[in-house]
Write a protein that holds these residues in place. Structure first.
Motif, PDB file in Angstrom:
ATOM      1  N   SER A 122      -7.023   5.354 -14.408  1.00 18.76           N
ATOM      2  CA  SER A 122      -5.826   6.176 -14.616  1.00 18.76           C
ATOM      3  C   SER A 122      -4.550   5.401 -14.294  1.00 18.76           C
ATOM      4  CB  SER A 122      -5.902   7.440 -13.758  1.00 18.76           C
ATOM      5  OG  SER A 122      -5.979   7.113 -12.375  1.00 18.76           O
ATOM      6  N   GLU A 123      -4.664   4.327 -13.512  1.00 19.53           N
ATOM      7  CA  GLU A 123      -3.486   3.536 -13.133  1.00 19.53           C
ATOM      8  C   GLU A 123      -2.778   2.907 -14.331  1.00 19.53           C
ATOM      9  OE1 GLU A 123      -5.697   4.130  -9.402  1.00 19.53           O
ATOM     10  OE2 GLU A 123      -6.290   3.593 -11.448  1.00 19.53           O
ATOM     11  N   ARG A 133       0.832  -1.206   0.000  1.00 18.29           N
ATOM     12  CA  ARG A 133       0.000   0.000   0.000  1.00 18.29           C
ATOM     13  C   ARG A 133       0.867   1.258   0.000  1.00 18.29           C
ATOM     14  NH1 ARG A 133      -5.108   2.094   2.238  1.00 18.29           N
ATOM     15  NH2 ARG A 133      -4.691   4.170   3.025  1.00 18.29           N
ATOM     16  N   SER A 134       1.885   1.273   0.850  1.00 17.06           N
ATOM     17  CA  SER A 134       2.727   2.470   0.948  1.00 17.06           C
ATOM     18  C   SER A 134       3.458   2.735  -0.361  1.00 17.06           C
ATOM     19  CB  SER A 134       3.733   2.306   2.089  1.00 17.06           C
ATOM     20  OG  SER A 134       4.571   1.184   1.873  1.00 17.06           O
ATOM     21  N   VAL A 135       3.865   1.674  -1.069  1.00 12.43           N
ATOM     22  CA  VAL A 135       4.546   1.838  -2.357  1.00 12.43           C
ATOM     23  C   VAL A 135       3.594   2.462  -3.381  1.00 12.43           C
ATOM     24  CG1 VAL A 135       5.559   0.578  -4.298  1.00 12.43           C
ATOM     25  CG2 VAL A 135       6.173  -0.035  -1.957  1.00 12.43           C
ATOM     26  N   ILE A 136       2.359   2.009  -3.396  1.00 13.12           N
ATOM     27  CA  ILE A 136       1.370   2.529  -4.346  1.00 13.12           C
ATOM     28  C   ILE A 136       1.071   3.995  -4.068  1.00 13.12           C
ATOM     29  CG2 ILE A 136      -1.036   2.337  -5.080  1.00 13.12           C
ATOM     30  CD1 ILE A 136      -0.746  -0.715  -4.565  1.00 13.12           C
ATOM     31  N   VAL A 137       0.855   4.332  -2.810  1.00 12.92           N
ATOM     32  CA  VAL A 137       0.563   5.724  -2.449  1.00 12.92           C
ATOM     33  C   VAL A 137       1.758   6.613  -2.749  1.00 12.92           C
ATOM     34  CG1 VAL A 137       0.004   7.278  -0.547  1.00 12.92           C
ATOM     35  CG2 VAL A 137      -1.148   5.061  -0.715  1.00 12.92           C
ATOM     36  N   GLN A 144      -9.443  -0.131  -7.043  1.00 12.39           N
ATOM     37  CA  GLN A 144      -8.083  -0.041  -6.507  1.00 12.39           C
ATOM     38  C   GLN A 144      -7.960  -0.797  -5.192  1.00 12.39           C
ATOM     39  OE1 GLN A 144      -9.963   2.442  -7.654  1.00 12.39           O
ATOM     40  NE2 GLN A 144      -8.832   3.355  -9.345  1.00 12.39           N
ATOM     41  N   SER A 145      -8.966  -0.665  -4.323  1.00 17.38           N
ATOM     42  CA  SER A 145      -8.960  -1.382  -3.051  1.00 17.38           C
ATOM     43  C   SER A 145      -9.054  -2.893  -3.276  1.00 17.38           C
ATOM     44  CB  SER A 145     -10.120  -0.908  -2.176  1.00 17.38           C
ATOM     45  OG  SER A 145     -10.152  -1.609  -0.950  1.00 17.38           O
ATOM     46  N   GLU A 164      10.345  -4.147  -9.670  1.00 16.81           N
ATOM     47  CA  GLU A 164      10.091  -3.091 -10.647  1.00 16.81           C
ATOM     48  C   GLU A 164       8.800  -3.299 -11.427  1.00 16.81           C
ATOM     49  OE1 GLU A 164      12.688  -2.883 -14.119  1.00 16.81           O
ATOM     50  OE2 GLU A 164      13.529  -4.845 -13.562  1.00 16.81           O
ATOM     51  N   TYR A 165       8.234  -4.521 -11.380  1.00 13.94           N
ATOM     52  CA  TYR A 165       7.001  -4.775 -12.115  1.00 13.94           C
ATOM     53  C   TYR A 165       5.784  -4.917 -11.194  1.00 13.94           C
ATOM     54  CZ  TYR A 165      10.337  -5.415 -15.823  1.00 13.94           C
ATOM     55  OH  TYR A 165      11.351  -5.208 -16.717  1.00 13.94           O
ATOM     56  N   PHE A 166       5.972  -4.605  -9.926  1.00 15.00           N
ATOM     57  CA  PHE A 166       4.860  -4.689  -8.968  1.00 15.00           C
ATOM     58  C   PHE A 166       3.738  -3.729  -9.352  1.00 15.00           C
ATOM     59  CE2 PHE A 166       2.784  -2.901  -5.186  1.00 15.00           C
ATOM     60  CZ  PHE A 166       2.201  -4.043  -4.651  1.00 15.00           C
ATOM     61  N   LEU A 167       4.076  -2.492  -9.699  1.00 12.12           N
ATOM     62  CA  LEU A 167       3.045  -1.502 -10.012  1.00 12.12           C
ATOM     63  C   LEU A 167       2.299  -1.861 -11.293  1.00 12.12           C
ATOM     64  CD1 LEU A 167       4.733   1.900  -9.040  1.00 12.12           C
ATOM     65  CD2 LEU A 167       2.936   0.652  -7.822  1.00 12.12           C
TER      66      LEU A 167
END
Length: 314
Positions: free
Chosen positions: A159-160, A1-5, A22-23, A42-45
Motif C-alpha cells: 500500500s506504500e 521512523r517518526s516521519v513514516i508513522v 516495511q521494517s 520531500e522525496y524521502f517517503l
C-alpha cells in the motif's frame, strides 16, 4: 521512523515487525543506504516506498511453495492461458552491485546508494532545464513510471506505493505478484496505465479504482481475481483498453456504457452471466475489439451492435 508513522502510510505496529518489508526498508534507509536522504526531504517517503516494494516483491525461496499453490488454482478451470510486453531503463556504468534480489531478472541500482531515478524500471520527471526525455538519472525526484514487466518479481504490491503521487504507469505484468490489490491504488489519481497482466493477484477488484479518472489502460487479465466487477469501474471514462480476461469474475455485464473512448474490451474466460445489454454496448462507438467468449451469457446478440461501425473483432 517518526516521519513514516506520522505520514500515515505505515502503522508503527508494522514497522515493529522485523520480518515485514516495511521494517526491512526502514532498516536499510537508516543503516545501509549510502544516499543518506534526510527524513524531511520531500522525496524521502518515495525512496522508502520503493524500498518497501523491493522487499515485498522479492520473496525468498522458502516462500515459493505459496507461488506453486496459487499456480495450481490458476491453471485448474482455465485452458490456454497465453501471454502479452515493455522494458525499463538501464543505469550507468560503475553501479555498485546489489546481490539481494531473489529471482529478479534485472535489479540494477535497486537498494544501492544511487538516486532511485537510476534504478532499473524507474523513471522520474525530467528536472528543470533538462530535456523531457531525460527521465533516468542519478537523483531522487517525482516517480512517473514503475515498469518491471517480465522481471521475475514474486510477492505482493504494498500500500506504500500511494506515496508515488506522480505515477503515470505501474506495470508489473508477467511476474508472480500475488495477494490482493491495495485499495490505495485508487489514490494514484495521475495513473494512466495499470498493468498487472499474468500474475497471481487474488481477491476482489477494489471499488477505489473508479477514482482513476485519467486511466486509459486497466490491464488485469490472467489473474485469480473474483467477485463482481464493481459499478465504480464505470466512472473510468478515459478508458481505452479494459482487459479483465481469464479471471473468476461473476455477475452481469459490467457498466461500461460511459466509456465512449473504449477501443478494446476483453472479458473472455470468466464466469459472467445474463443478457448482453444493448443499451451499454451500443454506446461504445469507438470500440474495435470485444472479446466475450467462455462466459455464461444468455439470450440473443443485441441489435445495437450494428451501431459499432469501428468494430472489427467480436
Amino acid at each position: 521512523r517518526s516521519v513514516i508513522v506520522a505520514s500515515g502510510i505505515t502503522a508503527a505496529s508494522v514497522l515493529d515487525d522485523e520480518k515485514s518489508p516495511q521494517s526491512k526498508a526502514i532498516h536499510w534507509l537508516a543503516v545501509e543506504d549510502g544516499n543518506r536522504l534526510d527524513a524531511d526531504d520531500e522525496y524521502f517517503l518515495q525512496r522508502y516506498s520503493l524500498a518497501v516494494f523491493y522487499f515485498s516483491a522479492t520473496v525468498p525461496p522458502v516462500a515459493m511453495a505459496f507461488k506453486e499453490e496459487l499456480e495450481e488454482i490458476a491453471n485448474s478451470p482455465r485452458e490456454n492461458r497465453g501471454a502479452q510486453e515493455t522494458e525499463g531503463e538501464v543505469v550507468e556504468d560503475g553501479e555498485e552491485e546489489n546481490d539481494r534480489a531473489d529471482g529478479w531478472a534485472n535489479h540494477d541500482g535497486w537498494l544501492t546508494h544511487r538516486g532511485y531515478c537510476s534504478w532499473f524500471g524507474v523513471q522520474c520527471h525530467h528536472k528543470p532545464g533538462t530535456e523531457p526525455t531525460e527521465t533516468a538519472y542519478n537523483d531522487n525526484y517525482g516517480v512517473t513510471h514503475l515498469n518491471l514487466t517480465f522481471n521475475g518479481a514474486y510477492g505482493t504490491l504494498p500500500s506504500e506505493l500511494v506515496t508515488l503521487t506522480d505515477l503515470r504507469v505501474l506495470d508489473v505484468s508477467h511476474n508472480g505478484i500475488g495477494g490482493t490489490m491495495p485499495t490505495e491504488l485508487g489514490d494514484l489519481t495521475q495513473l494512466v496505465t495499470l498493468d498487472l497482466t499474468d500474475n497471481e493477484v487474488t481477491g476482489n477488484l477494489p471499488t477505489e479504482l473508479g477514482r482513476l479518472a485519467k486511466c486509459t489502460h486497466l490491464l488485469l487479465g490472467r489473474n485469480i481475481i473474483e467477485g463482481q466487477i464493481p459499478s465504480e469501474i464505470g466512472a473510468m471514462t478515459s478508458m481505452h483498453f479494459l482487459s479483465l480476461f481469464e479471471n473468476y469474475f461473476t455477475g452481469s455485464f459490467p457498466p461500461v456504457g460511459d466509456m465512449t473512448n473504449l477501443r478494446a474490451l476483453y472479458l473472455d474466460d470468466n464466469d459472467l452471466e445474463g443478457l448482453l445489454p444493448g443499451s451499454v454496448l451500443g454506446n461504445l462507438v469507438n470500440v474495435e475489439d470485444v472479446r466475450l467468449g467462455t462466459n455464461n451469457f444468455t439470450g440473443p446478440l443485441p441489435t445495437e451492435l450494428g451501431l459499432l461501425t469501428k468494430l472489427s473483432k467480436l
